[in-house]
Design a protein around this motif. Structure first.
Motif, PDB file in Angstrom:
ATOM      1  N   LEU A 180       0.727  -1.206  -0.050  1.00 48.14           N
ATOM      2  CA  LEU A 180       0.125   0.045  -0.051  1.00 48.14           C
ATOM      3  C   LEU A 180       0.933   1.150   0.048  1.00 48.14           C
ATOM      4  CD1 LEU A 180      -2.548  -1.014   2.601  1.00 48.14           C
ATOM      5  CD2 LEU A 180      -3.114  -0.920   0.242  1.00 48.14           C
ATOM      6  N   ILE A 181       0.386   2.186  -0.783  1.00 51.22           N
ATOM      7  CA  ILE A 181       1.112   3.549  -0.606  1.00 51.22           C
ATOM      8  C   ILE A 181       0.164   4.620  -0.008  1.00 51.22           C
ATOM      9  CG2 ILE A 181       2.737   2.988  -2.500  1.00 51.22           C
ATOM     10  CD1 ILE A 181       0.766   4.578  -4.245  1.00 51.22           C
ATOM     11  N   TYR A 182       0.392   5.394   0.719  1.00 53.02           N
ATOM     12  CA  TYR A 182      -0.543   6.432   1.437  1.00 53.02           C
ATOM     13  C   TYR A 182      -0.209   7.629   1.101  1.00 53.02           C
ATOM     14  CZ  TYR A 182      -0.252   2.105   4.685  1.00 53.02           C
ATOM     15  OH  TYR A 182      -0.339   0.932   4.831  1.00 53.02           O
ATOM     16  N   GLU A 183      -1.310   8.409   1.428  1.00 50.23           N
ATOM     17  CA  GLU A 183      -1.495   9.805   1.057  1.00 50.23           C
ATOM     18  C   GLU A 183      -2.260  10.502   1.909  1.00 50.23           C
ATOM     19  OE1 GLU A 183      -2.061  11.642  -3.276  1.00 50.23           O
ATOM     20  OE2 GLU A 183      -3.990  11.661  -2.231  1.00 50.23           O
ATOM     21  N   LEU A 184      -1.758  11.902   2.453  1.00 51.93           N
ATOM     22  CA  LEU A 184      -2.559  12.495   3.622  1.00 51.93           C
ATOM     23  C   LEU A 184      -2.690  13.934   3.017  1.00 51.93           C
ATOM     24  CD1 LEU A 184      -0.305  14.610   5.315  1.00 51.93           C
ATOM     25  CD2 LEU A 184       0.609  12.416   5.980  1.00 51.93           C
ATOM     26  N   ARG A 185      -3.664  14.637   3.475  1.00 52.57           N
ATOM     27  CA  ARG A 185      -3.993  16.004   3.430  1.00 52.57           C
ATOM     28  C   ARG A 185      -4.011  16.781   4.593  1.00 52.57           C
ATOM     29  NH1 ARG A 185      -9.892  15.872   0.044  1.00 52.57           N
ATOM     30  NH2 ARG A 185     -11.117  15.406   1.838  1.00 52.57           N
ATOM     31  N   VAL A 186      -4.042  17.968   4.559  1.00 50.59           N
ATOM     32  CA  VAL A 186      -3.875  18.798   5.701  1.00 50.59           C
ATOM     33  C   VAL A 186      -4.315  19.997   5.162  1.00 50.59           C
ATOM     34  CG1 VAL A 186      -2.644  19.908   7.751  1.00 50.59           C
ATOM     35  CG2 VAL A 186      -1.642  17.920   6.516  1.00 50.59           C
ATOM     36  N   LYS A 187      -5.416  20.732   6.319  1.00 53.52           N
ATOM     37  CA  LYS A 187      -5.620  22.189   5.965  1.00 53.52           C
ATOM     38  C   LYS A 187      -5.869  22.858   7.190  1.00 53.52           C
ATOM     39  CE  LYS A 187     -10.642  22.073   5.481  1.00 53.52           C
ATOM     40  NZ  LYS A 187     -11.847  22.252   4.379  1.00 53.52           N
TER      41      LYS A 187
END
Lengths: 230, 633
Positions: free
Chosen positions: B150-157
Motif C-alpha cells: 500500500l502507498i499512502y497519501e495524507l492531506r492537511v488544511k
C-alpha cells in the motif's frame, strides 16, 4: 578583467566536474561480487531484493501501458475481446492463485516459479518486439517500450538468479533451483488478423505474469527478511 | 388500482447493469449491479460467472453479505490472476433479461479500506513546532506478508480554509508537516492505495491545534525594527537640537526690507495703499527739534579774521531755513537701500524743520525745481555718466545741510552765538541763486564774510544731482567747498561743464562734505548725496551721505569738521556703509582746520574704513553736514 574571470570560471567548472564525477563514481553501481571477492561493495540480500522488486515493478508498469494502448487503439470494443480465448503459453506453469496458495509454497519453489516465468517470457517478448518494430503499426513510443520490456525481462531473470544464489549462499534455500529451459513459444502465425490478436493476447498474458512475478518476489522478501518494509 | 395498472403494463424486466466489483484486500471481492425496470412484476436477480478458459457457469455464492443487489465472493471462490466473466440476470414472470458481461481480474479491482488509527501529535524542533501524523494500514489488508503493498497519501488544511494540502507518504506510515501557523487548528486525513488499484476513501478527520509560538524569523525582524527606531529617534533628537543651524543651512534667512514704517503684514494682505500710507510717518515733517538734535550733530566752526565764530546751532529756523526740501512725495527707493532713501534723510535731518507746511512748501518748491533739476541732471548725465538716467530725479539732489548743526553738550564750551550762528547759517545756506546748475561747472565757494550774504534768509541750495552710480569717480563732479576767509560762493564746478553761475531758485538743502584741504588751506567740501549707501568705494558723490559737519571753531582757530566715514570712499575699496544712519558708528571723520591768520585751514582727515580717529574735543555725530558754502571743483 575578462582574463581573470575566464580563468576563475574555468577553475570553477573544473571543480564542479570533479565533484560530479566523484559523486557518480561513488554512487555508481558497485559490481556484485561473486564468492566474496575482496574490494567489492557487497550488496546485502535486502538490497538485492529491493532491486529486483523495483525492476519487476517497472516491468509490470511498462506492460500495463502497452496493454492499455493496444486495447485502446486496436480493440475498442470489449465484446470483441471477450469472445477471444485468451490462452497464455505460460498456463502450463503452475502458479499459486491466491495468498494462501502462495504462502504454502516453499521458498525454493516460489523462487523457481519466478524464474520459470521469467525464462518463459524471454523469447516471446523478443519476437513481439521484433514484430512491432518491423510492421510499423505502433508508434515509436510503443516500440521503445516493447524493446525495454524485452530487455527488462532479461535483466530481471539475471537479477532473480543472483538473489537465488545469494540465498543459497546464505543457506536460506537449498540448491535445488536449476536453470530452466523455456517452454515452447506460441506458434507464430503470419496471417494478419492473427498477428494482431496474438500481440494483444501476448500483452495481456505478460501483464498478468509480470504482476505475478512482482507479487511473488514481495512475498519471498517479506518471508525471508520480514523486518524490512513488510 | 396500482396493481390493476401494473397488471396491464407488465413487461419483462429491464436490463440490469453491473456497476462495480471491488476487492478490499485482494482475497475477496464483491460485485454490485443496478437493476433495470422491473416491468411491474416481482423480479429476481441472479449473478452468474465463468472462470477463465472454462465453460462452467457458477452462480453467485452470496447475495446477502454485501447488501442489496450485490454478490460477495469469499476467499474460496476468489482466484487471483483469473479472469471472471460475470453476468447478472433479472427475471420476472414475463421473462428475464441478461446484463452485459463484465471481465474482472481481482488483481486490478483492489480498493482497500481507509487507513486506521490516524494520530497527529505536535512535536518541537529547533525551528519550531511541527506535526507528526502516523497511521496504520486497514485491518484486512495484509501488508505484513507482502501480499499487498500500500502507498499512502495524507492531506492537511487549516480550519476555515478551502484548499487541502496533499502529501504523498509512499509506503511509510508516518509523516511530518512543517511550517505551521502559530495557534492554528489543523485538519488531517489519510488514504491509501495498492500499487495497482484504486484509492481508498479518506479517513475520518483528525483535528489538531498548534500551540502559539514565536517564529524565529519574526524575532529577527522585530530586533531590526527596534534598532532602526532607536536610531531614528536619536537622529530626530539631534536634528531637533540643531534645528536652528539646520534651518540656517537649508533655508538661509532672506533679508527683509528695512524701510521705516514699512509693514510687511500690510503688504501680505495685499493692500498697497495701506502699505504706502503707513510709510508716511505721522510725525513727519518733524515739528520738534529734539530729534534733529539727535540726528545731526554738526558743527562747523569757521574762523574768521575777526574771529567770528560761526557756530551754527541747530535751531528751528535754521532747520527750516536750511532744510532741504525733499518735497517729492513720489520718491521711489527702488534700487536703493533704505539708507539711500531721501525720506530717511528727511527724517533724520528734518526735525528742525518743525513745521510741515514748510516742508510741504518746500516740497512744492522742490517739485518745481525738479524740472530745472532735470535739465541740470540730464546735463549732468551727459557729462558724467552714460547710464545716468535714474528714474527718480529727486534722488539726484544733493542734499547739503547748509549748516544745520546742533551743538552737542560737549561743545558747550564753545560759546555759541546763536544769532551769529543763525546768520551764519543763513549765510552758509546756499541759496539757489548762488548756485549754478550742475551742468555747468560751478564753483561754490562759501564766503564766510558778511559779504557772503547769499541771499535772503533762507537760502537753500539744491543741487540736483543724479543719484550717483558707482561709476568712475572721476566723472563725478566734485564739489569742493573751498573755505576761504572770505567764503566765496562760487559756482559748482563740474568737470566738463563750464557755465556761468546760475542759481536756480532751488529751495532744497544740500549737503556737502569736506573733501580735503588743499594746499592753500582750502577746505574742500564734497557734496553729500542723499544716497547714503555707497556701494562702491569709488563713488563719492551721491553715494550715501557724505557730508562734513562743521563742528565749530576752536580756540586755536581750528575749523572742526565732522565728516562721515564715507568721505574717503575713494580711498577705500569697496567699503560698505552701514545703511542705517542711526546705526552709524560715530566714526565720522572730522577735519580740523586750523585757521592760520585769516584763513581757515582744514586738515583733511582720512576716514578709513570704520575705524575713525576721534578727537576728544570733537563730538562726532552720526551725520555731519557742511554747508556747501564753497564748492570747488
Amino acid at each position: 578583467m575578462p582574463e581573470n574571470f575566464r580563468s576563475v570560471s574555468a577553475v570553477w567548472v573544473g571543480l564542479v566536474c570533479l565533484l560530479f564525477y566523484s559523486r557518480l563514481v561513488r554512487v555508481g553501481a558497485a559490481p556484485i561480487c561473486t564468492n566474496g571477492q575482496a574490494g567489492c561493495h557487497i550488496l546485502s540480500l535486502a538490497d538485492l531484493f529491493d532491486r529486483v522488486i523495483q525492476h519487476s515493478a517497472r516491468m509490470h508498469g511498462i506492460s500495463s501501458d502497452l496493454h492499455s494502448e493496444f486495447e485502446q487503439y486496436f480493440f475498442p470494443s470489449k465484446n470483441h475481446i471477450g469472445r477471444v480465448n485468451r490462452i497464455c503459453h505460460t498456463s502450463t506453469i503452475l502458479t499459486p492463485n491466491g495468498k494462501e496458495n502462495a504462502q504454502r509454497l516453499a521458498r525454493e519453489e516460489l523462487t523457481e516459479v519466478i524464474l520459470k516465468l521469467l525464462v518463459a517470457w524471454r523469447d516471446p517478448l523478443w519476437h513481439f518486439q521484433q514484430s512491432i518494430a518491423h510492421h510499423h503499426d505502433f508508434n515509436n513510443f510503443s516500440s521503445n517500450k516493447a524493446l525495454e520490456m524485452s530487455d527488462m525481462v532479461h535483466e530481471l531473470r539475471k537479477g532473480v538468479e543472483k538473489v537465488a544464489e545469494k540465498m543459497q549462499m546464505l543457506g536460506i534455500i537449498s540448491n535445488s533451483v536449476n536453470s530452466l529451459t523455456s517452454p515452447e513459444a506460441l506458434i507464430p502465425s503470419d496471417r494478419a488478423e492473427w498477428r494482431l490478436m496474438k500481440d494483444y493476447v501476448l500483452l495481456y498474458c505478460f501483464r498478468r505474469d509480470s504482476n505475478k512475478v512482482q507479487n511473488y518476489l514481495k512475498i519471498l522478501k517479506c518471508r525471508i527478511i520480514p523486518q524490512h518494509e513488510c | 388500482l396500482q396493481n390493476f395498472w401494473t397488471f396491464w403494463v407488465t413487461s419483462p424486466p429491464g436490463k440490469p447493469k453491473l456497476t462495480s466489483c471491488r476487492s478490499p484486500e485482494k482475497e475477496t471481492f464483491t460485485c454490485w449491479w443496478e437493476p433495470g425496470s422491473d416491468g411491474g412484476l416481482p423480479t429476481t436477480y441472479a449473478l452468474y460467472y465463468r472462470k477463465e478458459n472454462s465453460d462452467a457457469v457458477y452462480e453467485c455464492p452470496d447475495y446477502h453479505t454485501a447488501g442489496e443487489n450485490s454478490c460477495f465472493f469469499n476467499k474460496n471462490d476468489t482466484s487471483i490472476w483469473v479472469n471472471y466473466n460475470i453476468t447478472v440476470v433479472a427475471t420476472n414472470a414475463l421473462g428475464s433479461n441478461f446484463s452485459d458481461p463484465v471481465d474482472v481480474d481481482v488483481v486490478y479491482i483492489v480498493q482497500p479500506h481507509t487507513p486506521e488509527n490516524v494520530t497527529v501529535t505536535v512535536m518541537e524542533d529547533k525551528d519550531g513546532p511541527f506535526l507528526r501524523v502516523s497511521w496504520e494500514p486497514p485491518r484486512k489488508a495484509d501488508t505484513r506478508s507482502g501480499w499487498i503493498t500500500l502507498i499512502y497519501e495524507l492531506r492537511v488544511k487549516l480550519e476555515g480554509e478551502e484548499e487541502w494540502e496533499e502529501h504523498r507518504a509512499g509506503q511509510q506510515k508516518m509523516f511530518n508537516i512543517f511550517s505551521l501557523r502559530s495557534g492554528g487548528m489543523y485538519l488531517v486525513q489519510v488514504r491509501c492505495k495498492p500499487d495497482h488499484g484504486f484509492w481508498s476513501e479518506w479517513s475520518s478527520t483528525t483535528y489538531i491545534k498548534v500551540p502559539d509560538y514565536f517564529p524565529r524569523e519574526t524575532s529577527v525582524w522585530i530586533l531590526i525594527a527596534v534598532f532602526s527606531a532607536f536610531i531614528f529617534f536619536i537622529l530626530t533628537w539631534i536634528l531637533n537640537l540643531k534645528s536652528n543651524s539646520v534651518k540656517h543651512c537649508l533655508l538661509p534667512p532672506v533679508p527683509g526690507p528695512k524701510i521705516k514704517g514699512f509693514d510687511k503684514q500690510l503688504l501680505k494682505n495685499g493692500r498697497s495703499e495701506e502699505v504706502f500710507s503707513a510709510l508716511v510717518v505721522p510725525g513727519f515733517p518733524p515739528t520738534t527739534s529734539s530729534d534733529c538734535e539727535d540726528l545731526l550733530v554738526e558743527y562747523l566752526e569757521v574762523y574768521t579774521p575777526e574771529e567770528q565764530e560761526l557756530i551754527l546751532e541747530e535751531g528751528k529756523d535754521l532747520q527750516e531755513g536750511c532744510l532741504k526740501s525733499k518735497g517729492s512725495p513720489s520718491d521711489s527707493d527702488s534700487g536703493r537701500g533704505s539708507c539711500d532713501s531721501h525720506t530717511l534723510l528727511m527724517e533724520k535731518c528734518g526735525e528742525g524743520e518743525g513745521k510741515e507746511e514748510k516742508h510741504q512748501e518746500r516740497a512744492q518748491k522742490g517739485k518745481r525745481q525738479q524740472k530745472h533739476q532735470t535739465g541740470w541732471e540730464e546735463g549732468d548725465v551727459s557729462h558724467t555718466r552714460e547710464d545716468v538716467l535714474s528714474p527718480d530725479m529727486s534722488e539726484g539732489r544733493v542734499k547739503t545741510w547748509p549748516s544745520v548743526f546742533s551743538p552737542l553738550p560737549q561743545y558747550s564750551s564753545r560759546p555759541l552765538d546763536h544769532q551769529g550762528s543763525l546768520e551764519t547759517a543763513r549765510q552758509l545756506c546756499l541759496s539757489d541763486s548762488l548756485f549754478p546748475p550742475p551742468s555747468t561747472s560751478s564753483h561754490l565757494s562759501y564766503n564766510a564774510k558778511e559779504g557772503l550774504a547769499l541771499g535772503s534768509g533762507q537760502q537753500e541750495f539744491y543741487l540736483g544731482k543724479k543719484q550717483t552710480h558707482p561709476s568712475n569717480p572721476q566723472s563725478q563732479p566734485r564739489w569742493h567747498l573751498q573755505a576761504h576767509s572770505d567764503f566765496n560762493i562760487s559756482s559748482m564746478d563740474r568737470k566738463q561743464a563750464a557755465s556761468g553761475l546760475q542759481l536756480p531758485g532751488f529751495r532744497s538743502t544740500e549737503y556737502v562734505e569736506v573733501q580735503r584741504v588743499n594746499q592753500e588751506d582750502m577746505v574742500i567740501l564734497q557734496p553729500l548725496f542723499s544716497s547714503s549707501c555707497q556701494r562702491d568705494g569709488h563713488l563719492q558723490i551721491g553715494q550715501g551721505e557724505d557730508y562734513s559737519k562743521v563742528k565749530g571753531v576752536d580756540s586755536g582757530n581750528m575749523l572742526l569738521l565732522q565728516r562721515e566715514v564715507e568721505v574717503k570712499r575713494e580711498e577705500e575699496d569697496g567699503d560698505r556703509y552701514s545703511c542705517d544712519i542711526q546705526d552709524r558708528v560715530t566714526e565720522s571723520c572730522y577735519t580740523t582746520s586750523t585757521a592760520a591768520s585769516s584763513q581757515v585751514t582744514g586738515k583733511p582727515t582720512s576716514c578709513a574704513g570704520t575705524a575713525m580717529p576721534v578727537q576728544e574735543e570733537m563730538v562726532l555725530a552720526a551725520n555731519g553736514y557742511v554747508d556747501a558754502a564753497t564748492m570747488l571743483l
